[in-house]
Motif scaffolding. Structure first.
Motif, short mmCIF file in Angstrom:
data_model
loop_
_atom_site.label_atom_id
_atom_site.label_comp_id
_atom_site.label_asym_id
_atom_site.label_seq_id
_atom_site.Cartn_x
_atom_site.Cartn_y
_atom_site.Cartn_z
N ASP A 276 -5.99 11.88 2.90
CA ASP A 276 -4.87 11.07 2.43
C ASP A 276 -5.23 10.34 1.13
O ASP A 276 -6.38 9.98 0.91
CB ASP A 276 -4.47 10.02 3.47
N GLU B 162 -9.91 -0.30 4.02
CA GLU B 162 -9.19 0.95 3.82
C GLU B 162 -8.04 1.16 4.78
O GLU B 162 -7.03 1.74 4.41
CB GLU B 162 -10.16 2.13 3.91
N GLN B 163 -8.16 0.73 6.02
CA GLN B 163 -7.12 0.97 7.00
C GLN B 163 -6.10 -0.17 7.00
O GLN B 163 -6.42 -1.28 7.40
CB GLN B 163 -7.71 1.12 8.41
N PRO C 239 0.16 4.86 1.16
CA PRO C 239 -0.53 6.06 1.63
C PRO C 239 0.34 7.29 1.38
O PRO C 239 1.50 7.32 1.80
CB PRO C 239 -0.76 5.80 3.12
N ASN C 240 -0.20 8.24 0.64
CA ASN C 240 0.53 9.46 0.28
C ASN C 240 1.88 9.13 -0.38
O ASN C 240 2.90 9.75 -0.09
CB ASN C 240 0.71 10.36 1.49
N THR D 95 0.86 -1.18 0.00
CA THR D 95 0.00 0.00 0.00
C THR D 95 0.90 1.23 0.00
O THR D 95 2.04 1.18 0.45
CB THR D 95 -0.94 0.00 1.22
N LEU E 29 -4.71 6.90 -0.78
CA LEU E 29 -4.30 5.53 -0.51
C LEU E 29 -4.30 4.75 -1.82
O LEU E 29 -5.32 4.56 -2.45
CB LEU E 29 -5.23 4.84 0.48
N ILE F 289 -5.51 6.13 7.98
CA ILE F 289 -5.66 6.82 6.71
C ILE F 289 -6.85 7.76 6.86
O ILE F 289 -7.95 7.34 7.20
CB ILE F 289 -5.92 5.81 5.56
#
Length: 143
Positions: A123, A105-106, A91-92, A89, A125, A119
């Motif tokens: 943000d 999602e998390q 994130p950003n 993954t 993702l 997240i």
């Protein structure tokens, strides 16, 4: 757990013998008559597929699922990322190896000493792919 992108393999590798017995912790007989067939590890792991790439894991946030610092991971970009799967993954745009939580999602670590990574709506993702395999070297484990 961070990653180093290593790329994908375009050319098939050498076929290796697959023996027809399970290997106990003792000394196996490697006699020719025990060879079941030859296999190619790159075919077995899907390394020749264009959507599959290799990455090297960094850190110990995923040791609870057997992915350790320095391990190679085989990642498939074509598999749908579902809750419970281990994914790359970003994130950003910060690539990490994490387990995708039930909400989809998390992402979270598999090491209780790491704080949760949340997240937020602001943000971005991205999921780069699903981790199919991890390859762990045992030669440096006791060094």
């Amino acid at each position: 757990m961070s990653i180093d992108y290593l790329g994908h393999i375009d050319t098939p590798g050498q076929a290796l013998p697959l023996y027809s017995f399970t290997v106990p912790s003792g000394f196996p007989s490697l006699a020719q008559d025990h060879i079941e067939r030859e296999i190619s590890l790159d075919e077995l792991l899907g390394l020749c597929l264009p959507q599959v790439f290799l990455a090297r894991a960094g850190g110990d946030s995923m040791k609870g699922v057997g992915i350790f610092d320095g391990d190679l991971v085989v990642v498939d970009r074509a598999i749908e990322a579902k809750p419970g799967l281990i994914v790359i993954t970003a994130p950003n745009n910060e690539p990490l190896i994490k387990t995708l939580c039930k909400d989809g999602e998390q992402p979270h670590s598999e090491n209780a000493t790491f704080a949760p990574r949340y997240i937020f709506e602001s943000d971005e993702l991205l999921i780069w792919g699903v981790v199919l395999y991890s390859i762990h070297s045992h030669t440096h484990a006791r060094a």
